[in-house]
Motif scaffolding. Structure first.
Motif, short mmCIF file in Angstrom:
data_model
loop_
_atom_site.label_atom_id
_atom_site.label_comp_id
_atom_site.label_asym_id
_atom_site.label_seq_id
_atom_site.Cartn_x
_atom_site.Cartn_y
_atom_site.Cartn_z
N ALA A 1 0.89 -1.14 0.06
CA ALA A 1 -0.08 -0.07 -0.18
C ALA A 1 0.90 1.29 -0.15
CB ALA A 1 -0.94 -0.16 1.38
N GLY A 2 2.00 1.05 0.92
CA GLY A 2 2.99 2.33 0.89
C GLY A 2 3.65 2.63 -0.43
N ASP B 1 -8.78 3.37 6.36
CA ASP B 1 -7.55 3.46 7.25
C ASP B 1 -6.85 4.85 6.94
OD1 ASP B 1 -7.95 1.15 8.70
OD2 ASP B 1 -6.27 0.05 7.66
N VAL B 2 -6.30 5.35 8.17
CA VAL B 2 -5.45 6.68 8.16
C VAL B 2 -4.09 6.18 8.39
CG1 VAL B 2 -5.26 8.99 8.73
CG2 VAL B 2 -7.44 8.28 8.57
N VAL B 3 -3.05 6.38 7.41
CA VAL B 3 -1.68 5.78 7.79
C VAL B 3 -0.73 6.82 7.80
CG1 VAL B 3 -0.30 3.61 6.74
CG2 VAL B 3 -2.82 3.90 6.42
N GLU B 4 0.40 6.37 8.56
CA GLU B 4 1.56 7.16 8.80
C GLU B 4 2.49 6.04 8.58
OE1 GLU B 4 4.45 10.20 11.08
OE2 GLU B 4 1.98 9.87 11.71
N PHE B 5 3.45 6.09 7.48
CA PHE B 5 4.46 5.07 7.21
C PHE B 5 5.88 5.43 7.89
CE2 PHE B 5 1.37 4.27 3.70
CZ PHE B 5 1.32 3.13 3.65
N THR C 1 8.06 4.15 -3.66
CA THR C 1 8.84 2.77 -3.50
C THR C 1 9.52 2.44 -2.20
OG1 THR C 1 10.58 3.50 -4.76
CG2 THR C 1 8.68 2.30 -6.20
N ASP C 2 9.84 3.49 -1.65
CA ASP C 2 10.75 3.58 -0.63
C ASP C 2 9.77 2.97 0.52
OD1 ASP C 2 12.90 4.32 -1.57
OD2 ASP C 2 13.13 6.47 -0.74
N PHE C 3 8.64 3.39 0.73
CA PHE C 3 7.58 2.93 1.70
C PHE C 3 7.40 1.37 1.41
CE2 PHE C 3 6.55 7.50 1.49
CZ PHE C 3 6.62 7.72 2.91
N LYS C 4 7.74 0.86 0.75
CA LYS C 4 7.76 -0.56 0.43
C LYS C 4 9.12 -1.29 0.82
CE LYS C 4 6.52 -4.63 -2.63
NZ LYS C 4 6.07 -4.96 -3.94
#
Length: 365
Positions: free
Chosen positions: A308-309, A359-363, A314-317
């Motif tokens: 999802a990130g 969902d509210v997300v902070e990676f 791509t860094d979030f993955k």
């Protein structure tokens, strides 16, 4: 993620009028066949009231909604799979989209010509779907013929693809869409490279007319046949008055409610269509929010947090460590992130977490 939906139908059923209403973009919508030749494309915001609420909570400078691309494709006629009308162009354009919106008229109006001379939406659907089936049959039989040598050699991948294509071939011969078959993931992967038209999900749009004779109002045999087909095939459909929605596209939000009361249409058919298109593609939305922006991100249902990130970067993955998650409802109830954290409503999730709609997300990387 980039998603596109092709708007198809017989000539003069309201495709381009619907497209105009969707995109607020002017394309020809005249009362004669093949007015639309080159596909027009519009990028549409997915309506979502949660964005405004999150933006207000974060005092965001801007809002960025999720988007879906709609493509207005040339009108199809019987024989398109054999090159009739603009058949080859039609099939080529539709092969490039992720899903199909089929528009059919459910109103009688002698001032608007119908290519078959009579209004029968079930017949229209049969014509369109049969052309898609015939085009796919040609694709499948050609592929089966070309892979005979690989099959004879005992190639496992070829044998796997051959088996599923034979299953699809039999369904097409029986007049069924390929998407009506229950295929497992392995079988779906095996068919992906030939990009079958009837494997694409379909949303049926029943185009009404406020001052016309609508068959859903008179409940005649045409409507019963249409409903039997939609219900028995577990189809997704939506009713829209494309003409009214097109007239309202330039009306201010403050005046729209009054106009809708006048037309007797209290819900936006366009918003409903966009939401159902989103659902058709098995998509969900998660959010990021802060002072700079509140944004909706589109992912497939069942996507894990690292994947999802990747919708953001791509860094979030690749560098994923964890994600701080809170549901939209809980964050709004708390009134702020600080309050939500004090209440213990935010939580830390790892790589296996499946992101949920809202969902509210902070990676964290």
């Amino acid at each position: 993620m980039s998603l596109s939906i092709g708007i198809v139908g017989l000539p003069n059923v309201g495709k381009s009028t619907l497209f105009n209403a969707l995109t607020k973009k002017s394309v020809p919508a005249e009362n004669f066949p093949f007015c639309t030749i080159d596909p027009s494309v519009g990028v549409i915001a997915v309506p979502d009231e949660r964005l405004d609420a999150l933006s207000n909570l974060s005092n965001s400078q801007k809002i960025i909604p999720a988007i879906v691309e709609f493509v207005d494709i040339a009108g199809l006629v019987k024989g398109a799979s054999e090159g009739e009308g603009l058949g080859n162009k039609f099939l080529s354009n539709i092969r490039e989209v992720d899903a199909i919106v089929e528009v059919v008229r459910i109103f009688d109006d002698t001032n608007i010509a119908h290519i078959n001379g009579t209004i029968d939406p079930f017949d229209d659907i049969e014509v369109i779907n049969l052309e898609l089936i015939m085009a796919d049959f040609q694709t499948v039989t050609k592929r089966l013929s070309n892979m005979e040598k690989e099959v004879r050699s005992g190639d496992k991948n070829a044998l796997s693809e051959y088996d599923v294509l034979k299953k699809i071939e039999q369904a097409l011969i029986a007049g069924k869409l390929a998407n009506s078959l229950e295929l497992d993931e392995r079988e779906r992967v095996a068919t992906k490279q030939i990009n079958l038209l009837t494997m694409k999900p379909i949303l049926y749009v029943l185009n009404k007319k406020s001052d016309g004779i609508n068959i859903d109002d008179i409940q005649d045999e045409r409507y019963k046949r249409l409903m039997n087909f939609l219900e028995n095939s577990n189809a997704i459909w939506v009713e829209v008055d494309a003409n009214v929605e097109n007239e309202l596209k330039d009306v201010s939000n403050n005046d729209k409610l009054e106009f809708r009361r006048e037309f007797g249409i209290f819900e936006s058919g366009i918003d409903n269509l966009i939401r159902k298109s989103y659902k058709l593609l098995n998509l969900i939305t998660y959010f990021t929010t802060g002072a700079d922006e509140t944004r909706a991100w589109t992912i497939l249902r069942g996507t894990t947090a690292p994947s999802a990130g990747a919708a953001i970067h791509t860094d979030f993955k690749d560098k994923f460590i964890r994600a701080e998650i809170i549901s939209y409802e809980k964050l709004i109830e708390a009134g702020s992130y600080a309050s939500a954290r004090e209440k213990g409503w935010t939580r830390t999730e790892g790589k296996e977490y499946v992101v949920q709609d809202g969902d509210v997300v902070e990676f964290k990387i």
